[in-house]
Write an enzyme that holds these catalytic residues in place. Structure first.
Site, mmCIF file in Angstrom:
data_model
loop_
_atom_site.group_PDB
_atom_site.id
_atom_site.type_symbol
_atom_site.label_atom_id
_atom_site.label_comp_id
_atom_site.label_asym_id
_atom_site.label_seq_id
_atom_site.Cartn_x
_atom_site.Cartn_y
_atom_site.Cartn_z
ATOM 1 C CG ASP A 7 -64.866 12.117 -47.429
ATOM 2 O OD1 ASP A 7 -63.636 12.236 -47.284
ATOM 3 O OD2 ASP A 7 -65.501 11.147 -46.988
ATOM 4 C CD GLU A 9 -65.307 6.988 -47.189
ATOM 5 O OE1 GLU A 9 -64.307 6.287 -46.893
ATOM 6 O OE2 GLU A 9 -65.720 7.919 -46.478
ATOM 7 C CG HIS A 57 -65.548 2.443 -47.012
ATOM 8 N ND1 HIS A 57 -65.911 1.216 -47.527
ATOM 9 C CD2 HIS A 57 -64.283 2.693 -47.469
ATOM 10 C CE1 HIS A 57 -64.932 0.741 -48.269
ATOM 11 N NE2 HIS A 57 -63.925 1.602 -48.236
ATOM 12 C CG HIS A 150 -65.288 7.193 -42.223
ATOM 13 N ND1 HIS A 150 -64.338 8.177 -42.374
ATOM 14 C CD2 HIS A 150 -65.190 6.773 -40.941
ATOM 15 C CE1 HIS A 150 -63.683 8.345 -41.235
ATOM 16 N NE2 HIS A 150 -64.194 7.501 -40.349
ATOM 17 C CG ASP A 155 -67.576 11.338 -43.630
ATOM 18 O OD1 ASP A 155 -68.514 11.116 -42.836
ATOM 19 O OD2 ASP A 155 -66.567 10.615 -43.703
#
Length: 234
Positions: A7, A9, A57, A150, A155
């Site tokens: 994942d 960000e 986030h 997040h 995640d």
């Protein structure tokens, strides 16, 4: 079969102007976590974190000041993913940013056939949705109560559990009765394994006693021929 659940960000939503600021990855081998992980925070240079992204986030410009730029960690990322499938939820978003970052450095883009989108998998299995990561955690009984914001590594850990459940649960990776090569096909889907069951050489003795059999026959006789099976026999 080696897979990386990952994942990212970012500072915002546009991979042409925004940048990756965090990447997390979990290594799976034959659908089981190996314990190998990748987790990096990345300095986006002059690009600032958009307020909407910050609300999701919580990664601030101040926090990222002393982190390495993408060029400094690109080879670490390439090495970690080398030879593995790239697996992400809504992979078009993450791969758009990954390939944009690679492109700025003159690195080759990740081929589409190396990418698995768990959102597409979820939509095929659950066409009525919802299919967000939180919704899938609820559907498969995965505890995500500690996910207040997040985060790329968190995640990825949750998505790894969801992915394993979506492809058939942990038993799918055990390969019981497997012969020859891996039971997974090129798309990462588990194939059915047919096992031969040997016939008993002698039938097991009945566990019904004479008294139980006599009582049952008396009960059937008391029904007066009204039982469905009695009418069928007639």
């Amino acid at each position: 079969m080696r897979e990386i659940i990952f994942d990212t960000e970012t500072t915002g939503l546009d991979n042409k102007t925004d940048r990756i600021i965090e990447i997390g990855g979990i290594e799976l081998f034959n659908h089981f976590p190996t314990g190998n992980t990748l987790h990096l925070y990345i300095n986006p240079g002059d690009t600032k974190v958009h307020p909407d992204a910050l609300a999701i986030h919580g990664i601030t410009d101040e926090f990222l000041k002393d982190k390495p730029v993408f060029a400094a960690v690109a080879q670490d990322i390439v090495s970690f993913f080398q030879g593995a499938k790239w697996i992400a939820h809504n992979a078009n978003f993450d791969m758009g940013f990954i390939n944009a970052e690679f492109g700025r450095l003159g690195l080759p883009a990740v081929p589409q056939d190396q990418v698995i989108d768990t959102l597409a998998l979820a939509r095929r299995k659950n066409p009525m949705g919802p299919n967000s990561l939180d919704a899938l955690c609820r559907r498969y009984g995965i505890d995500n109560s500690h996910r207040t914001r997040h985060g790329a590594l968190l995640d990825s850990e949750l998505l790894a559990e969801v992915y394993i459940e979506m492809i058939g649960g942990r038993q799918a990776a055990l390969g019981l009765g497997q012969t020859g090569s891996s039971s997974g096909n090129a798309a990462g889907q588990e194939e059915d394994i047919v096992a031969a069951v040997r016939r008993r050489p002698h039938a097991l003795p009945s566990r019904i006693t004479i008294e139980e059999k006599t009582a049952h026959e008396a009960l059937v006789a008391s029904l007066g021929g009204k039982g469905l099976w009695q009418r069928y026999d007639a």
